[in-house]
Design an enzyme around this catalytic site. Structure first.
Site: not given
Length: 301
Positions: A154, A40, A133, A17-18, A64, A105, A129
């Site tokens: 973002w 996982d 979270k 992921g990023q 996530a 988030t 979502y």
């Protein structure tokens, strides 16, 4: 750039992921990334197996369920990824007596405050979502006393699937784009967020854990804009590299309906992060420009 002291491995979930990619980019040899299929949250047994194998000195949970709209119909999967899995990870950290940095988030808020949210504002998610979270935040804080929860928003980078890359691709193919202009927030470079996390971890490891460190923090790029403003900034920077600049039209949220409601104003006040850890993320404009420069440099090669 934060420099981590010598020590054991830092377990980073989220695979490729990023954020995990940025953490590997800046964190050096101590970063140990794990992801599917070996780690996982949908397979709870892999959480403990991975933890025991790595024997981490600290954990950064960057994994996530981020498919906001799909979460509305896949509620169990979202709960496993955003609440149940992180809780188990926090329990393992507590047993080992190590810190956990857990990424959350802006979607834990409904966006109706019309002012930047602070950490003490009550959560009020509008979709599955955000709800999972928010529940995950409380779960990890309850399970491990050495937990730092970072809410961000973002997120984009030069890799992975994100808004900035989508806009550059669309702008290269279309003379006109329509982008939502009535939702505002703070764009956050995953590289900037990674460096902030590493700085926090360096502070914790260098001086030892302090009870005051535990809790919620906000960590986004400095400044604010709309999705339309972010698109224009990215595309204008791409135009400096020779890409044609499309016309970017601002539209209303109701003109772009989605299964899950998005916060209209998800700005986060990041003052606590600076007060406690001395960390402030750079202005979003400079970071967007840097990311576009990296992407356009790749395309030129």
């Amino acid at each position: 750039m934060a420099v981590l002291p010598d020590g054991g491995p830092i377990l980073v979930t989220g695979g490729n992921g990023q954020l995990a990619t940025s953490l590997a980019r800046f964190g050096g040899a101590r970063i140990h990334r794990v992801g599917r299929p070996d780690f996982d949250f949908d397979r709870p047994e892999t959480i403990e197996t991975t933890f025991r194998a790595v024997k981490p000195a600290a954990v950064i949970n960057a994994a996530a369920w981020t498919a906001v709209d799909l979460a509305e119909t896949e509620q169990d999967g979202a709960a496993r990824a955003n609440t149940d899995g992180p809780r188990r990870l926090a329990e393992l950290c507590a047993e080992a007596g190590i810190p956990l940095i857990h990424v959350s988030t802006d979607y834990v808020f409904d966006g109706d405050k019309r002012a930047p949210y602070v950490e003490t504002d009550p959560t009020c998610p509008t979709g599955v979502y955000g709800r999972t979270k928010a529940e995950g935040e409380q779960a990890v804080l309850a399970a491990n006393p050495q937990t730092v929860v970072l809410r961000t928003a973002w997120v984009y980078s030069a890799s992975g699937k994100n808004f900035v890359r989508t806009m550059l691709g669309a702008g290269a193919k279309n003379p006109t784009l329509k982008v939502v202009g009535d939702q505002i927030g703070s764009p956050t470079s995953s590289d900037d967020l990674a460096e902030a996390i590493l700085s926090i971890l360096s502070t914790i490891e260098t001086g030892g854990w302090k009870p005051d460190y535990a809790g919620l923090y906000h960590a986004t790029g400095s400044g604010e804009t709309s999705w339309h403003g972010l698109a224009v900034a990215a595309l204008e920077r791409a135009a400096e590299h020779g890409q044609a600049m499309p016309e970017v039209l601002a539209i209303r949220t109701e003109d772009w309906p989605t299964p899950a409601r998005r916060p209209a104003d998800s700005r986060l006040d990041c003052g606590k992060l600076h007060r406690v850890f001395g960390v402030r993320l750079p202005d979003w404009r400079a970071s967007v420009s840097r990311t576009v420069d990296e992407l356009m440099g790749r395309s030129a090669r």
